[in-house]
Design an enzyme around this catalytic site. Structure first.
Site, PDB file in Angstrom:
ATOM      1  N   ARG A   1     -30.559  19.671 -35.938  1.00  0.00           N
ATOM      2  CA  ARG A   1     -31.822  20.389 -35.697  1.00  0.00           C
ATOM      3  C   ARG A   1     -31.662  21.868 -36.071  1.00  0.00           C
ATOM      4  O   ARG A   1     -30.534  22.349 -36.221  1.00  0.00           O
ATOM      5  CB  ARG A   1     -32.210  20.266 -34.221  1.00  0.00           C
ATOM      6  CG  ARG A   1     -32.613  18.845 -33.884  1.00  0.00           C
ATOM      7  CD  ARG A   1     -33.370  18.781 -32.593  1.00  0.00           C
ATOM      8  NE  ARG A   1     -33.767  17.402 -32.329  1.00  0.00           N
ATOM      9  CZ  ARG A   1     -34.532  17.028 -31.334  1.00  0.00           C
ATOM     10  NH1 ARG A   1     -35.003  17.919 -30.490  1.00  0.00           N
ATOM     11  NH2 ARG A   1     -34.848  15.755 -31.172  1.00  0.00           N
TER      12      ARG A   1
ATOM     13  N   HIS B   1     -38.005  21.767 -23.536  1.00  0.00           N
ATOM     14  CA  HIS B   1     -36.666  21.485 -23.007  1.00  0.00           C
ATOM     15  C   HIS B   1     -36.511  22.112 -21.612  1.00  0.00           C
ATOM     16  O   HIS B   1     -35.924  21.512 -20.721  1.00  0.00           O
ATOM     17  CB  HIS B   1     -35.578  22.001 -23.953  1.00  0.00           C
ATOM     18  CG  HIS B   1     -35.630  21.358 -25.318  1.00  0.00           C
ATOM     19  ND1 HIS B   1     -35.679  19.993 -25.477  1.00  0.00           N
ATOM     20  CD2 HIS B   1     -35.674  21.878 -26.575  1.00  0.00           C
ATOM     21  CE1 HIS B   1     -35.732  19.703 -26.772  1.00  0.00           C
ATOM     22  NE2 HIS B   1     -35.735  20.839 -27.461  1.00  0.00           N
TER      23      HIS B   1
ATOM     24  N   ARG C   1     -41.069  24.513 -28.922  1.00  0.00           N
ATOM     25  CA  ARG C   1     -40.368  23.313 -28.471  1.00  0.00           C
ATOM     26  C   ARG C   1     -39.382  23.581 -27.325  1.00  0.00           C
ATOM     27  O   ARG C   1     -39.216  22.762 -26.426  1.00  0.00           O
ATOM     28  CB  ARG C   1     -39.615  22.677 -29.645  1.00  0.00           C
ATOM     29  CG  ARG C   1     -40.528  22.057 -30.693  1.00  0.00           C
ATOM     30  CD  ARG C   1     -39.703  21.543 -31.870  1.00  0.00           C
ATOM     31  NE  ARG C   1     -38.691  20.596 -31.419  1.00  0.00           N
ATOM     32  CZ  ARG C   1     -38.893  19.285 -31.266  1.00  0.00           C
ATOM     33  NH1 ARG C   1     -40.055  18.765 -31.573  1.00  0.00           N
ATOM     34  NH2 ARG C   1     -37.920  18.507 -30.849  1.00  0.00           N
TER      35      ARG C   1
ATOM     36  N   ASP D   1     -36.805  11.516 -23.901  1.00  0.00           N
ATOM     37  CA  ASP D   1     -37.424  11.932 -25.164  1.00  0.00           C
ATOM     38  C   ASP D   1     -38.843  12.443 -24.933  1.00  0.00           C
ATOM     39  O   ASP D   1     -39.524  12.029 -23.997  1.00  0.00           O
ATOM     40  CB  ASP D   1     -37.427  10.739 -26.135  1.00  0.00           C
ATOM     41  CG  ASP D   1     -37.682  11.187 -27.569  1.00  0.00           C
ATOM     42  OD1 ASP D   1     -37.386  12.362 -27.896  1.00  0.00           O
ATOM     43  OD2 ASP D   1     -38.189  10.368 -28.365  1.00  0.00           O
ATOM     44  N   GLY D   2     -39.266  13.364 -25.824  1.00  0.00           N
ATOM     45  CA  GLY D   2     -40.653  13.841 -25.803  1.00  0.00           C
ATOM     46  C   GLY D   2     -40.813  15.286 -25.355  1.00  0.00           C
ATOM     47  O   GLY D   2     -41.939  15.755 -25.200  1.00  0.00           O
TER      48      GLY D   2
ATOM     49  N   LEU E   1     -24.002  10.038  -5.921  1.00  0.00           N
ATOM     50  CA  LEU E   1     -24.390   9.666  -7.290  1.00  0.00           C
ATOM     51  C   LEU E   1     -23.412  10.241  -8.323  1.00  0.00           C
ATOM     52  O   LEU E   1     -23.006  11.397  -8.221  1.00  0.00           O
ATOM     53  CB  LEU E   1     -25.795  10.231  -7.562  1.00  0.00           C
ATOM     54  CG  LEU E   1     -26.324  10.088  -8.987  1.00  0.00           C
ATOM     55  CD1 LEU E   1     -26.803   8.661  -9.242  1.00  0.00           C
ATOM     56  CD2 LEU E   1     -27.465  11.071  -9.253  1.00  0.00           C
TER      57      LEU E   1
ATOM     58  N   ARG F   1     -36.537   4.563 -21.820  1.00  0.00           N
ATOM     59  CA  ARG F   1     -36.780   5.601 -22.831  1.00  0.00           C
ATOM     60  C   ARG F   1     -38.187   6.136 -22.638  1.00  0.00           C
ATOM     61  O   ARG F   1     -39.159   5.377 -22.668  1.00  0.00           O
ATOM     62  CB  ARG F   1     -36.629   5.084 -24.265  1.00  0.00           C
ATOM     63  CG  ARG F   1     -36.861   6.229 -25.280  1.00  0.00           C
ATOM     64  CD  ARG F   1     -36.566   5.863 -26.712  1.00  0.00           C
ATOM     65  NE  ARG F   1     -36.688   7.062 -27.561  1.00  0.00           N
ATOM     66  CZ  ARG F   1     -35.904   7.380 -28.571  1.00  0.00           C
ATOM     67  NH1 ARG F   1     -34.913   6.577 -28.904  1.00  0.00           N
ATOM     68  NH2 ARG F   1     -36.081   8.490 -29.271  1.00  0.00           N
TER      69      ARG F   1
END
Ligand code: IPE
Ligand code: IPE
Ligand code: MG
Length: 244
Positions: A67, A33, A29, A16-17, A125, A182
């Site tokens: 959104r 991302h 914004r 987040d953020g 992984l 988080r």
């Protein structure tokens, strides 16, 4: 110092953020991302290097569909360009997606299906991308599966136990995360892995996701290693068990 003998097997992250990171720099914004993808690459590579077996990243929630469409489109486009199969193959990473695929565009669906198929041979992984995901959606979907099996006469209601539920979740292939991180300062779960995090250690940091790096990951793991995981027992019991 991190004790490499006691690493979590599974780390889950609420990334987040991104938006606030971009806005603080006077950018749109979606730039946040974009910067977030670099953090994903850093953290995936570091988890891989350390020998962590599962990393689950909350990438887009079912609630995020609400959104503005421009932002949703930008995130979906970014996803297509950033799921680079070659990098996964090079790093022996197996990629899996959990979430409501019906809501994704055919183009995104095809991209993730190809990537899952081609990377399924890897055994390093396991990178789990939670996409169009919410925990209540996942649990509801599991309940529907179980109800169908009851109708078909394959399970008796009295035989439904915790394992039945876990096995019918879309994320059945992964162990529960020992550590949930988080970023971005909020202290909430936002509909993420509610069943699986029943006993996870929670770690919150104010760092915005695009700034999250190897050092921040190490800090979270060190913090996790300081905790005494009692699972309802007393501290004396836990100490006696670890001394055995
Ligand atoms: C997390 O960052 C990424 C997604 C939810 C897709 P945000 O976009 O929520 O960033 P903030 O919380 O608004 O800063
Ligand atoms: C959670 O972040 C979802 C992801 C990180 C993908 P949000 O920014 O959407 O969550 P809220 O709105 O702060 O709860
Ligand atoms: Mg947010």
């Amino acid at each position: 110092m991190i004790d490499i003998q006691r690493l979590p097997k599974h780390i889950a992250i609420i990334m987040d953020g991104n938006g606030r990171w971009a806005q603080a720099r006077g950018m749109v914004r979606s730039k946040g991302h974009q910067a977030g993808v670099e953090a994903v690459d850093r953290v995936t590579a570091e988890c891989s290097r350390m020998g962590i077996k599962y990393l689950t990243l909350y990438t887009f929630s079912t609630e995020n569909w609400n959104r503005p469409p421009e932002e949703v489109n930008a995130i979906m486009q970014l996803l297509i360009t950033s799921l680079v199969e070659e990098t996964f193959m090079k790093n022996n990473v197996r990629m899996r997606v959990i979430g409501d695929r019906k809501r994704l565009s055919p183009e995104v669906r095809k991209c993730i299906e190809d990537c899952e198929e081609h990377t399924s041979v890897n055994n390093g992984l396991t990178l789990v991308i939670a996409l169009s995901y919410s925990s209540r959606w996942e649990i509801t979907d599991a309940v529907q599966h179980i109800a169908r099996q009851v109708l078909e006469g394959n399970i008796k209601p009295a035989d439904i136990n915790e394992q039945t539920i876990a096995e019918n979740l879309e994320s059945h292939f992964m162990p529960d995360p020992e550590l949930l991180i988080r970023t971005g300062g909020e202290q909430r779960i936002s509909n993420y892995l509610l069943w699986q995090c029943a006993y996870s250690e929670l770690y919150f940091t104010d760092i915005f996701w695009p700034d999250f790096d190897e050092k921040a990951l190490h800090q979270a793991i060190e913090d996790y290693q300081q905790r005494e995981r009692r699972f309802g027992k007393t501290s004396a019991q836990v100490k006696a068990e670890t001394e055995k």
